[in-house]
Design a protein around this motif. Structure first.
Motif, short mmCIF file in Angstrom:
data_model
loop_
_atom_site.label_atom_id
_atom_site.label_comp_id
_atom_site.label_asym_id
_atom_site.label_seq_id
_atom_site.Cartn_x
_atom_site.Cartn_y
_atom_site.Cartn_z
N PRO A 5 0.64 -1.19 0.11
CA PRO A 5 0.03 0.21 0.35
C PRO A 5 0.46 1.07 -0.31
O PRO A 5 0.29 2.63 -0.17
N ASP A 6 2.47 0.91 -0.07
CA ASP A 6 3.13 2.39 -0.34
C ASP A 6 2.87 3.29 1.62
O ASP A 6 3.13 4.10 1.14
N ALA A 7 2.22 1.95 2.44
CA ALA A 7 2.43 2.98 3.25
C ALA A 7 3.14 3.14 4.61
O ALA A 7 2.16 1.77 5.65
N PRO A 8 3.90 2.81 4.70
CA PRO A 8 4.60 1.87 5.78
C PRO A 8 4.19 2.75 7.10
O PRO A 8 4.23 3.36 7.63
N ALA A 9 4.00 1.81 8.18
CA ALA A 9 4.02 1.97 10.20
C ALA A 9 4.70 0.13 10.87
O ALA A 9 5.49 -0.11 10.05
N GLY A 10 4.84 1.27 12.00
CA GLY A 10 5.76 0.89 12.47
C GLY A 10 6.56 1.12 13.31
O GLY A 10 7.04 2.21 13.54
N HIS A 11 6.77 0.34 14.70
CA HIS A 11 7.95 1.74 15.59
C HIS A 11 9.02 1.65 15.69
O HIS A 11 9.61 2.54 16.26
N ILE A 33 3.69 -6.42 -4.01
CA ILE A 33 3.29 -6.15 -5.30
C ILE A 33 2.86 -4.42 -5.44
O ILE A 33 1.53 -4.18 -4.71
N SER A 34 3.31 -4.15 -5.99
CA SER A 34 3.39 -3.08 -6.18
C SER A 34 2.11 -2.28 -6.72
O SER A 34 1.62 -3.22 -8.06
N MET A 35 1.65 -1.25 -6.73
CA MET A 35 0.26 -0.86 -8.13
C MET A 35 0.64 -1.04 -9.03
O MET A 35 0.02 -1.15 -9.80
N SER A 36 1.76 -0.33 -9.46
CA SER A 36 2.42 -0.47 -10.46
C SER A 36 2.84 -1.39 -11.66
O SER A 36 2.38 -1.88 -12.87
#
Length: 213
Positions: free
Chosen positions: A125-131, A146-149
């Protein structure tokens, strides 16, 4: 010469309590326990009896579950590897696991393995998260998903072999403490299902809940 041996003590009642808390989340219909977190047989057996399903990142983890939980229905295992050998996909299909494909290469290079199969896709989702940035598993520079492209080429390849996408998965990171991260991930997967993979009726929002240390 001095040798040290470390020991670990697990409190099963605390594990049971944590699982019970997760089951209170009414919007989640299935909880997958990550084998890589802890493969202690007593923990696995207790979670199995309480109705947990299991997430495996390698075929060895699948085989380990089979050896310790003989009555486990293979549909309660979701195989979610990262750049695994194609043989591991074949073995997971043969055993009856749910199978997640995390990159486009296996489908392009080994189409017959996926011909007529039902699969999950791991999307980025190209939206990283985490500590910590070392545990963020989405976005630029990440090897996961898998990337959107790549989606147009992927859809064409899947159509050629009659592979049906029944679920979508995303893992944005570990140690996530912001509730909005899960919400955004869920909306992303729902949008991808609506726009590209209409047969996908299961959204697998992976990752690790942040805990107090």
């Amino acid at each position: 010469r001095v040798l040290f041996r470390s020991s670990f003590v697990y409190n099963l009642s605390e594990v049971s309590k944590s699982f019970a808390n997760l089951k209170k989340v009414s919007t989640v219909s299935r909880i997958n326990y990550a084998m890589k977190a802890n493969n202690n047989p007593q923990i696995l057996n207790m979670l199995f009896e309480k109705g947990a399903c299991f997430d495996c990142v390698s075929i060895e983890e699948v085989q380990y579950l089979k050896s310790h939980l003989a009555q486990l229905d293979p549909s309660r295992i979701i195989f979610t590897p990262n750049f695994a050998p194609i043989k591991e996909y074949e073995q997971a299909f043969d055993f009856g696991c749910l199978v997640t494909v995390d990159n486009i290469a296996p489908i392009l290079n080994h189409p017959d393995v996926f011909r007529g199969k039902k699969i999950f896709l791991r999307l980025d989702p190209d939206a990283p998260a985490g500590h910590h940035h070392h545990v963020q598993t989405a976005g630029k520079g990440s090897k996961f998903g898998i990337s959107m492209s790549e989606v147009p080429v992927l859809k064409e390849a899947l159509a050629k072999v009659g592979t049906q996408v029944v679920g979508l998965h995303a893992h944005i990171g570990s140690g996530v403490t912001e509730a909005s991260a899960w919400t955004n991930c869920g909306f992303f997967l729902a949008k991808m299902a609506e726009e590209h993979f209409p047969a996908a009726k299961i959204l697998d929002i992976g990752g690790g809940f942040g805990i107090a240390e």
